[in-house]
Each structure stands twice: as structure tokens, then as C-alpha cells.
Design a protein around this motif. Structure first.
Motif, PDB file in Angstrom:
ATOM      1  N   GLY A  66       5.431 -15.026   0.223  1.00  0.00           N
ATOM      2  CA  GLY A  66       5.388 -16.271   0.976  1.00  0.00           C
ATOM      3  C   GLY A  66       6.766 -16.759   1.368  1.00  0.00           C
ATOM      4  N   ALA A  67       7.774 -16.355   0.596  1.00  0.00           N
ATOM      5  CA  ALA A  67       9.161 -16.704   0.905  1.00  0.00           C
ATOM      6  C   ALA A  67       9.826 -15.676   1.819  1.00  0.00           C
ATOM      7  N   GLY A  68       9.035 -14.739   2.304  1.00  0.00           N
ATOM      8  CA  GLY A  68       9.555 -13.763   3.255  1.00  0.00           C
ATOM      9  C   GLY A  68      10.184 -12.533   2.639  1.00  0.00           C
ATOM     10  N   LYS A  69       9.981 -12.315   1.343  1.00  0.00           N
ATOM     11  CA  LYS A  69      10.563 -11.162   0.662  1.00  0.00           C
ATOM     12  C   LYS A  69       9.578  -9.993   0.635  1.00  0.00           C
ATOM     13  N   THR A  70      10.128  -8.778   0.587  1.00  0.00           N
ATOM     14  CA  THR A  70       9.289  -7.590   0.427  1.00  0.00           C
ATOM     15  C   THR A  70       9.278  -7.185  -1.042  1.00  0.00           C
ATOM     16  N   VAL A  71       8.109  -6.764  -1.517  1.00  0.00           N
ATOM     17  CA  VAL A  71       7.909  -6.606  -2.955  1.00  0.00           C
ATOM     18  C   VAL A  71       7.187  -5.304  -3.271  1.00  0.00           C
ATOM     19  N   HIS A  72       7.766  -4.515  -4.184  1.00  0.00           N
ATOM     20  CA  HIS A  72       7.042  -3.414  -4.816  1.00  0.00           C
ATOM     21  C   HIS A  72       6.246  -3.972  -5.997  1.00  0.00           C
ATOM     22  N   ALA A  73       5.109  -3.356  -6.290  1.00  0.00           N
ATOM     23  CA  ALA A  73       4.351  -3.763  -7.482  1.00  0.00           C
ATOM     24  C   ALA A  73       3.678  -2.550  -8.098  1.00  0.00           C
ATOM     25  N   TYR A  74       3.771  -2.482  -9.429  1.00  0.00           N
ATOM     26  CA  TYR A  74       3.106  -1.416 -10.186  1.00  0.00           C
ATOM     27  C   TYR A  74       2.204  -2.061 -11.216  1.00  0.00           C
ATOM     28  N   THR A  75       0.899  -1.765 -11.146  1.00  0.00           N
ATOM     29  CA  THR A  75      -0.091  -2.336 -12.053  1.00  0.00           C
ATOM     30  C   THR A  75      -1.020  -1.239 -12.552  1.00  0.00           C
ATOM     31  N   SER A  76      -1.762  -1.533 -13.602  1.00  0.00           N
ATOM     32  CA  SER A  76      -2.753  -0.590 -14.112  1.00  0.00           C
ATOM     33  C   SER A  76      -3.781  -1.352 -14.951  1.00  0.00           C
ATOM     34  N   PRO A  77      -4.987  -0.781 -15.112  1.00  0.00           N
ATOM     35  CA  PRO A  77      -5.480   0.406 -14.426  1.00  0.00           C
ATOM     36  C   PRO A  77      -5.895   0.054 -13.005  1.00  0.00           C
ATOM     37  N   HIS A  78      -6.246   1.051 -12.227  1.00  0.00           N
ATOM     38  CA  HIS A  78      -6.806   0.781 -10.911  1.00  0.00           C
ATOM     39  C   HIS A  78      -8.303   0.516 -11.046  1.00  0.00           C
ATOM     40  N   LEU A  79      -8.879  -0.053 -10.026  1.00  0.00           N
ATOM     41  CA  LEU A  79     -10.301  -0.358 -10.042  1.00  0.00           C
ATOM     42  C   LEU A  79     -11.097   0.683  -9.261  1.00  0.00           C
ATOM     43  N   ALA A  80     -10.835   0.798  -7.958  1.00  0.00           N
ATOM     44  CA  ALA A  80     -11.607   1.731  -7.139  1.00  0.00           C
ATOM     45  C   ALA A  80     -10.864   3.041  -6.869  1.00  0.00           C
ATOM     46  N   ARG A  81      -9.553   2.980  -6.645  1.00  0.00           N
ATOM     47  CA  ARG A  81      -8.801   4.209  -6.366  1.00  0.00           C
ATOM     48  C   ARG A  81      -7.377   4.072  -6.883  1.00  0.00           C
ATOM     49  N   PHE A  82      -6.779   5.182  -7.244  1.00  0.00           N
ATOM     50  CA  PHE A  82      -5.481   5.198  -7.915  1.00  0.00           C
ATOM     51  C   PHE A  82      -4.401   4.493  -7.099  1.00  0.00           C
ATOM     52  N   HIS A  83      -4.489   4.587  -5.782  1.00  0.00           N
ATOM     53  CA  HIS A  83      -3.459   4.023  -4.902  1.00  0.00           C
ATOM     54  C   HIS A  83      -3.211   2.541  -5.164  1.00  0.00           C
ATOM     55  N   GLU A  84      -4.211   1.826  -5.721  1.00  0.00           N
ATOM     56  CA  GLU A  84      -4.058   0.396  -6.021  1.00  0.00           C
ATOM     57  C   GLU A  84      -2.907   0.138  -6.994  1.00  0.00           C
ATOM     58  N   ARG A  85      -2.551   1.123  -7.790  1.00  0.00           N
ATOM     59  CA  ARG A  85      -1.520   0.911  -8.818  1.00  0.00           C
ATOM     60  C   ARG A  85      -0.129   0.747  -8.227  1.00  0.00           C
ATOM     61  N   ILE A  86       0.094   1.263  -7.033  1.00  0.00           N
ATOM     62  CA  ILE A  86       1.451   1.315  -6.476  1.00  0.00           C
ATOM     63  C   ILE A  86       1.485   0.639  -5.119  1.00  0.00           C
ATOM     64  N   ARG A  87       2.185  -0.494  -5.037  1.00  0.00           N
ATOM     65  CA  ARG A  87       2.445  -1.159  -3.761  1.00  0.00           C
ATOM     66  C   ARG A  87       3.912  -0.951  -3.415  1.00  0.00           C
ATOM     67  N   LEU A  88       4.154  -0.493  -2.204  1.00  0.00           N
ATOM     68  CA  LEU A  88       5.513  -0.272  -1.724  1.00  0.00           C
ATOM     69  C   LEU A  88       5.798  -1.264  -0.612  1.00  0.00           C
ATOM     70  N   ALA A  89       6.732  -2.183  -0.861  1.00  0.00           N
ATOM     71  CA  ALA A  89       7.084  -3.222   0.112  1.00  0.00           C
ATOM     72  C   ALA A  89       5.831  -3.923   0.643  1.00  0.00           C
ATOM     73  N   GLY A  90       4.884  -4.166  -0.255  1.00  0.00           N
ATOM     74  CA  GLY A  90       3.687  -4.933   0.083  1.00  0.00           C
ATOM     75  C   GLY A  90       2.449  -4.134   0.372  1.00  0.00           C
ATOM     76  N   ASP A  91       2.590  -2.869   0.744  1.00  0.00           N
ATOM     77  CA  ASP A  91       1.435  -2.056   1.131  1.00  0.00           C
ATOM     78  C   ASP A  91       1.090  -1.038   0.051  1.00  0.00           C
ATOM     79  N   LEU A  92      -0.215  -0.764  -0.104  1.00  0.00           N
ATOM     80  CA  LEU A  92      -0.626   0.296  -1.020  1.00  0.00           C
ATOM     81  C   LEU A  92      -0.010   1.612  -0.587  1.00  0.00           C
ATOM     82  N   ILE A  93       0.413   2.415  -1.539  1.00  0.00           N
ATOM     83  CA  ILE A  93       1.013   3.706  -1.236  1.00  0.00           C
ATOM     84  C   ILE A  93       0.034   4.556  -0.429  1.00  0.00           C
ATOM     85  N   SER A  94       0.549   5.256   0.560  1.00  0.00           N
ATOM     86  CA  SER A  94      -0.313   6.101   1.392  1.00  0.00           C
ATOM     87  C   SER A  94      -0.706   7.369   0.646  1.00  0.00           C
ATOM     88  N   GLU A  95      -1.755   7.999   1.105  1.00  0.00           N
ATOM     89  CA  GLU A  95      -2.200   9.246   0.472  1.00  0.00           C
ATOM     90  C   GLU A  95      -1.117  10.315   0.541  1.00  0.00           C
TER      91      GLU A  95
END
Length: 423
Positions: A66-95
Motif C-alpha cells: 500500500g506504501a508502494g513497495k515491492t515485497v517478496h514473501a515466503y510462507t508455508s504450507p501451501h493450500l492448493a499449489r506449491f507456487h503459493e509459498r513463494i511471492r516474488l515482488a508481489g506475484d506468485l512465482i511462475s511455473e
């Protein structure tokens, strides 16, 4: 779409016989082989705790974005697919990106023993180190001291959300012992935001902070947050904020929001970021209302909710949340893992549950059999039965009460199977 990454992840499962084996030796070895990418991350906020760490992380992310910053995030476990664990600059990691870093880590590991969580955490760190961003949010997987995420020498900030009894087979048999593991993320000279804790847990966290020289920002001392007339009131040493309530349901989310706002203010962000943290946050399977999907289409008169909490403290917060909903018969569809304190989780829910239908979690070898969950419910005083699937459970409930409130609960793994159809 995800066949390649799924195949690599399946190979990784065979590299170590234990699902959980807490040590950092294997992680350090692989990081070193990859050139120590953990040293190249954008400023890191490292978050531990028994409950609320995912929600708190999501609110910090919402505030930073909301402050205009880009953010990586790593969380676990995933719910539907593994890609949810890794956000790169706001977006889920691509396949393609996920496949590439998994392949690289698998090759660099050279067939050595390493757990699934360890090698996938290293893959996340590698991807985040190579992608520009303003901040990195790391959620501890289990404990803290020996968790694979605990490899950041000088994070910008650490956070410890409420500590309670969970995973005793790995973290200790008392809340104090568990708090000692969580406090393992404290680093010399790095401030730590601490949510309100049981007294014995707080004593351990304070002792560790003194030992390493980590300043603490403690709820009830340096800051506090509470609900007042349906709004969030936040106070710290610089003043008072009057904010909208968190978008995530439950009284406990006011405390999580307070921790997130404290983190944002320590990082130098103001009221706009604090408001974004509570209004823009989204975190699936935390008392989430389900509004689309096959179950809803088939049973339009029923009200569907999903929650992935799985320990006694989660049962208490879930029960408190149910008291805030309009009166309606609430029927639980519950599946749990065999490592959890089922009786402790169910006890607070007894006054709120008209019935419980137990299911085994599809595809999980460590699921508690449905009949065992049902026995615990019956012993607690909840009318209970079993079903072979969530769909069958819902069908049986709505056959008797088409307007029922149905809460699917007990495990993030069960929640994941639901979100694959309804997310």
C-alpha cells in the motif's frame, strides 16, 4: 500446467526419510554450494510464532505494498499449489521460474540428504535473491532456532506472534520450551515485535533478547491494539491511530494487526501503510467465507466457511469468531492430522457446534481417521458422525437443514483440498 515442478518436488521428497528433522547443517551446506543467496536478499522481516504468523505477514505485506513497495514473501504450507509459498515482488512465482530454481537446487545438492522443506526453502531464497524488491518477508516453518529460514544474519526486523502449545514432538513439552525455539530468530541489535504472550513464554523471550542484545517492542508495553466500537485502535509511544477493522475475521486479528502496524512503523511507514495493512489484506482459509464453487452451487441455501486452524488456541479463536456471527445452526465438517491435540482443539467449539461430521483428509498419510475424530467429538459432547468426503458430509447436513452454516475446519491440508475447487 505444473507437471514439471510437481515431478521435481516429488523427487525431492526422497532425499531425506523424515518429513521434519530440525537442524541447519544441511541448509548451510546447500546455501554455500549456491553462493549463499541468503546474503543477497532485500531487507528481511522474519516472523515466528505458533498462531497468527501468516496473517501478520500478510498484513505487513499489504501495508508495504500500500506504501508502494515491492515485497517478496515466503510462507508455508501451501493450500492448493506449491507456487503459493513463494511471492516474488508481489506475484506468485511462475511455473518456469519455479522449475528452474528447483532444478538448480536439486543439482547443487548432489544427492545429499536434505528434507523437502529445507531444499524448497533454499529454492525460495535463491529466487528472491535474484529478483529485485524492496523487502523480503520470511515465515518460519516450524519453531525458529533450527528452522530452515533462520539463516539471515542481520534481518531488518523480527516478529514473534502468540506462542502456544503445538508440535511438542519437535519443539518441547512446555510453552516455555516452545518459546525458546521461537526466540531463536532473535539477532544482536535487531528489534523484535512481540505480541502478547503467556507469562512463561514472555520470560524466555526476554531472557534470550537480553542474551543477544535484541531490543523488544512488546504488546502492552511499547504498543497495543484493541477493538473499540467495531474499529481498530492502535497506540504506541508516538501516538494513537483509529483505523478500520481488519479485513480478516476474528478478534485475534486485531492483535495480529497491531503487530503488523508496529513492524511497519518501526520500518518508518505511517498511517496510510497501517490502513492498507488492515483493509487490503487477504489470507485464505482463515475463517474464509466461501461464495463460489460446486458445494455452494449445489447447496445455495447453506452458508459455507473455511478455517485451517488446528491447535487448541486456534479452537479458542474460532469459537470466539463464531460468537460474532448472526445466530444460525453451525455444523462442523472436520478433518485433522494425527499429530494434533484433537481434544484441545474441539473443546472450545462444543457450545457452538450443532454437529460434527468427521472426514479423513484426502491424500494425507498422516490424517487422523474420520472415526477417531468423531470419537473425540462425541467424548467432548458434540453429536458426531463420519462421511467419506466433504461433499457427502455437506449433503447429509443440508438434507436435514438446507439453511445450515457449515464450517469446514481442522487442518490447512483439508482447507487446501477445498480451495482447489473453490479458491
Amino acid at each position: 500446467m505444473t507437471a514439471r515442478s510437481d515431478a521435481i518436488l516429488e523427487r525431492m521428497m526422497a532425499l531425506h526419510p523424515k518429513i521434519i528433522d530440525l537442524t541447519l547443517d544441511r541448509v548451510w551446506r546447500l546455501l554455500d554450494a549456491l553462493g549463499n543467496p541468503q546474503n543477497d536478499l532485500p531487507p528481511v522481516i522474519h516472523i515466528a510464532g505458533t498462531n497468527g504468523k501468516g496473517s501478520t505477514l500478510s498484513m505487513i505485506r499489504a501495508g508495504l505494498e500500500g506504501a508502494g513497495k515491492t515485497v517478496h514473501a515466503y510462507t508455508s504450507p501451501h493450500l492448493a499449489r506449491f507456487h503459493e509459498r513463494i511471492r516474488l515482488a508481489g506475484d506468485l512465482i511462475s511455473e518456469d521460474h519455479l522449475t528452474a530454481v528447483l532444478d538448480e537446487c536439486y543439482a547443487a545438492n548432489g544427492g545429499e540428504s536434505i528434507t523437502y522443506f529445507e531444499i524448497t526453502t533454499v529454492a525460495a531464497l535463491l529466487a528472491m535473491a535474484r529478483t529485485p524488491a524492496d523487502y523480503t518477508l520470511l515465515e518460519v516453518g516450524l519453531g525458529g532456532r533450527l528452522d530452515a529460514t533462520n539463516v539471515i544474519g542481520k534481518p531488518a526486523l523480527t516478529v514473534i506472534t502468540p506462542v502456544s502449545f503445538d508440535h511438542p514432538q519437535f519443539l518441547g513439552n512446555t510453552v516455555a520450551e516452545i518459546a525458546g525455539e521461537k526466540a531463536g530468530i532473535l539477532k544482536p541489535g535487531v528489534a523484535c515485535v512481540v505480541s502478547r504472550q503467556p507469562e512463561d513464554a514472555m520470560a524466555v523471550i526476554e531472557a534470550r533478547a537480553d542474551a543477544v542484545g535484541a531490543p523488544l517492542l512488546v504488546q502492552g508495553r511499547q504498543w497495543d491494539a484493541w477493538e473499540e466500537r467495531g474499529r481498530l485502535v492502535y497506540q504506541d509511544e508516538t501516538g494513537l491511530l483509529d483505523l478500520p477493522p481488519p479485513a480478516l475475521m476474528g478478534a485475534h486479528q486485531f492483535q495480529n494487526a497491531g503487530a503488523a502496524i508496529t513492524a511497519l512503523r518501526h520500518l518508518g511507514f505511517g498511517e496510510d501503510a497501517a490502513e492498507a495493512a488492515v483493509t487490503r489484506v487477504s489470507w485464505p482459509a482463515r475463517m474464509q467465507r466461501l461464495r463460489t464453487g460446486p458445494l455452494i452451487d449445489t447447496h445455495p441455501g447453506a452458508e459455507f466457511w473455511l478455517d485451517g486452524g488446528h491447535n487448541a488456541a486456534c479452537g479458542e479463536t474460532l469459537a470466539e469468531t463464531l460468537t460474532r456471527l448472526p445466530e444460525r445452526d453451525t455444523h462442523l465438517v472436520c478433518g485433522m492430522m494425527n499429530t494434533k491435540d484433537v481434544a484441545g482443539y474441539l473443546a472450545p467449539l462444543v457450545p457452538h457446534a450443532a454437529s460434527l461430521t468427521a472426514v479423513s483428509i484426502p491424500g494425507e498419510t498422516n490424517t487422523l481417521p474420520a472415526d477417531e475424530t468423531a470419537k473425540h467429538a462425541t467424548a467432548a459432547g458434540i453429536p458426531a458422525g463420519t462421511a467419506t468426503s466433504v461433499a457427502d458430509a455437506v449433503q447429509a447436513i443440508t438434507a436435514e437443514n438446507p439453511q445450515a452454516r457449515i464450517l469446514i475446519c481442522g487442518s490447512l491440508y483439508l482447507a487446501g483440498t477445498i480451495l482447489r475447487d473453490h479458491g
